[in-house]
Write a protein that holds these residues in place. Structure first.
Motif, PDB file in Angstrom:
ATOM      1  N   ASP A  54       4.357  -3.443 -12.797  1.00  0.00           N
ATOM      2  CA  ASP A  54       4.323  -3.718 -11.363  1.00  0.00           C
ATOM      3  C   ASP A  54       3.808  -2.502 -10.605  1.00  0.00           C
ATOM      4  O   ASP A  54       4.219  -1.365 -10.879  1.00  0.00           O
ATOM      5  CB  ASP A  54       5.716  -4.074 -10.837  1.00  0.00           C
ATOM      6  CG  ASP A  54       6.184  -5.418 -11.353  1.00  0.00           C
ATOM      7  OD1 ASP A  54       5.338  -6.318 -11.478  1.00  0.00           O
ATOM      8  OD2 ASP A  54       7.388  -5.568 -11.604  1.00  0.00           O
ATOM      9  N   ILE A  55       2.921  -2.753  -9.644  1.00  0.00           N
ATOM     10  CA  ILE A  55       2.369  -1.694  -8.798  1.00  0.00           C
ATOM     11  C   ILE A  55       2.740  -2.013  -7.350  1.00  0.00           C
ATOM     12  O   ILE A  55       2.159  -2.912  -6.750  1.00  0.00           O
ATOM     13  CB  ILE A  55       0.845  -1.597  -8.960  1.00  0.00           C
ATOM     14  CG1 ILE A  55       0.505  -1.325 -10.419  1.00  0.00           C
ATOM     15  CG2 ILE A  55       0.265  -0.529  -8.046  1.00  0.00           C
ATOM     16  CD1 ILE A  55      -0.966  -1.419 -10.739  1.00  0.00           C
ATOM     17  N   PRO A  56       3.735  -1.291  -6.803  1.00  0.00           N
ATOM     18  CA  PRO A  56       4.141  -1.545  -5.414  1.00  0.00           C
ATOM     19  C   PRO A  56       3.373  -0.662  -4.427  1.00  0.00           C
ATOM     20  O   PRO A  56       3.003   0.469  -4.736  1.00  0.00           O
ATOM     21  CB  PRO A  56       5.626  -1.179  -5.422  1.00  0.00           C
ATOM     22  CG  PRO A  56       5.732  -0.127  -6.464  1.00  0.00           C
ATOM     23  CD  PRO A  56       4.678  -0.444  -7.495  1.00  0.00           C
ATOM     24  N   VAL A  57       3.134  -1.201  -3.239  1.00  0.00           N
ATOM     25  CA  VAL A  57       2.566  -0.454  -2.118  1.00  0.00           C
ATOM     26  C   VAL A  57       3.463  -0.753  -0.922  1.00  0.00           C
ATOM     27  O   VAL A  57       3.649  -1.909  -0.565  1.00  0.00           O
ATOM     28  CB  VAL A  57       1.109  -0.883  -1.820  1.00  0.00           C
ATOM     29  CG1 VAL A  57       0.576  -0.150  -0.611  1.00  0.00           C
ATOM     30  CG2 VAL A  57       0.221  -0.655  -3.026  1.00  0.00           C
ATOM     31  N   GLN A  58       4.023   0.310  -0.323  1.00  0.00           N
ATOM     32  CA  GLN A  58       5.005   0.111   0.729  1.00  0.00           C
ATOM     33  C   GLN A  58       4.768   1.089   1.878  1.00  0.00           C
ATOM     34  O   GLN A  58       4.357   2.222   1.649  1.00  0.00           O
ATOM     35  CB  GLN A  58       6.412   0.308   0.158  1.00  0.00           C
ATOM     36  CG  GLN A  58       7.472  -0.334   0.979  1.00  0.00           C
ATOM     37  CD  GLN A  58       8.690  -0.671   0.142  1.00  0.00           C
ATOM     38  OE1 GLN A  58       8.586  -0.978  -1.020  1.00  0.00           O
ATOM     39  NE2 GLN A  58       9.845  -0.605   0.771  1.00  0.00           N
TER      40      GLN A  58
ATOM     41  N   GLY B  69       6.041  -4.096   2.399  1.00  0.00           N
ATOM     42  CA  GLY B  69       4.991  -3.886   1.417  1.00  0.00           C
ATOM     43  C   GLY B  69       4.781  -5.076   0.514  1.00  0.00           C
ATOM     44  O   GLY B  69       5.359  -6.140   0.707  1.00  0.00           O
ATOM     45  N   ALA B  70       3.935  -4.855  -0.442  1.00  0.00           N
ATOM     46  CA  ALA B  70       3.599  -5.875  -1.429  1.00  0.00           C
ATOM     47  C   ALA B  70       3.570  -5.230  -2.802  1.00  0.00           C
ATOM     48  O   ALA B  70       3.543  -4.008  -2.932  1.00  0.00           O
ATOM     49  CB  ALA B  70       2.236  -6.487  -1.105  1.00  0.00           C
ATOM     50  N   GLN B  71       3.592  -6.081  -3.820  1.00  0.00           N
ATOM     51  CA  GLN B  71       3.448  -5.566  -5.171  1.00  0.00           C
ATOM     52  C   GLN B  71       2.628  -6.541  -5.996  1.00  0.00           C
ATOM     53  O   GLN B  71       2.642  -7.742  -5.759  1.00  0.00           O
ATOM     54  CB  GLN B  71       4.789  -5.314  -5.836  1.00  0.00           C
ATOM     55  CG  GLN B  71       5.542  -6.551  -6.244  1.00  0.00           C
ATOM     56  CD  GLN B  71       6.843  -6.198  -6.941  1.00  0.00           C
ATOM     57  OE1 GLN B  71       7.445  -5.183  -6.645  1.00  0.00           O
ATOM     58  NE2 GLN B  71       7.261  -7.025  -7.864  1.00  0.00           N
ATOM     59  N   VAL B  72       1.910  -5.988  -6.943  1.00  0.00           N
ATOM     60  CA  VAL B  72       1.105  -6.777  -7.866  1.00  0.00           C
ATOM     61  C   VAL B  72       1.604  -6.454  -9.269  1.00  0.00           C
ATOM     62  O   VAL B  72       1.793  -5.287  -9.622  1.00  0.00           O
ATOM     63  CB  VAL B  72      -0.394  -6.439  -7.740  1.00  0.00           C
ATOM     64  CG1 VAL B  72      -1.202  -7.217  -8.750  1.00  0.00           C
ATOM     65  CG2 VAL B  72      -0.887  -6.719  -6.350  1.00  0.00           C
ATOM     66  N   GLY B  73       1.857  -7.493 -10.066  1.00  0.00           N
ATOM     67  CA  GLY B  73       2.298  -7.309 -11.438  1.00  0.00           C
ATOM     68  C   GLY B  73       1.266  -7.868 -12.400  1.00  0.00           C
ATOM     69  O   GLY B  73       0.703  -8.935 -12.176  1.00  0.00           O
TER      70      GLY B  73
ATOM     71  N   ASN C 288       7.885  -7.472  -0.284  1.00  0.00           N
ATOM     72  CA  ASN C 288       9.214  -6.892  -0.197  1.00  0.00           C
ATOM     73  C   ASN C 288       9.399  -6.214   1.150  1.00  0.00           C
ATOM     74  O   ASN C 288       8.438  -5.871   1.827  1.00  0.00           O
ATOM     75  CB  ASN C 288       9.468  -5.910  -1.353  1.00  0.00           C
ATOM     76  CG  ASN C 288       8.363  -4.904  -1.527  1.00  0.00           C
ATOM     77  OD1 ASN C 288       7.741  -4.487  -0.574  1.00  0.00           O
ATOM     78  ND2 ASN C 288       8.113  -4.521  -2.751  1.00  0.00           N
TER      79      ASN C 288
END
Length: 79
Positions: free
Chosen positions: A12-16, A30-34, A67
């Motif tokens: 998972d790569i979160p950006v917040q 933020g969002a996350q891409v898995g 999130n």
């Protein structure tokens, strides 16, 4: 009766981002891409306890999520 165990491994790569509304109150959004790395599982028959290793083919390879959290900072402690 059959049972299925799954093991889906994602990275998972979160950006917040943190947005301050007041001096001590903030909102983190933020969002996350898995990305799916591994799709293994085991199907077991309870009558003879035979287990068969399987690989799942029809799974999503990319997962997306949103999130958010709010926080209140008092005396250098974030709640």
């Amino acid at each position: 009766m059959y049972s299925i165990e799954t093991d889906l491994d994602y990275i998972d790569i979160p950006v917040q981002a943190k947005i301050y509304f007041l001096k001590n109150v903030s909102l983190d959004l933020g969002a996350q891409v898995g990305f799916l790395l591994n799709t293994k599982g085991k199907i077991t028959n309870s009558q003879n306890n035979n287990g068969e290793e399987v690989e799942f083919k029809l799974t999503n390879t990319v997962d997306f999520g949103l999130n958010g959290v709010s926080s209140n900072k008092k005396n250098k402690i974030t709640i």
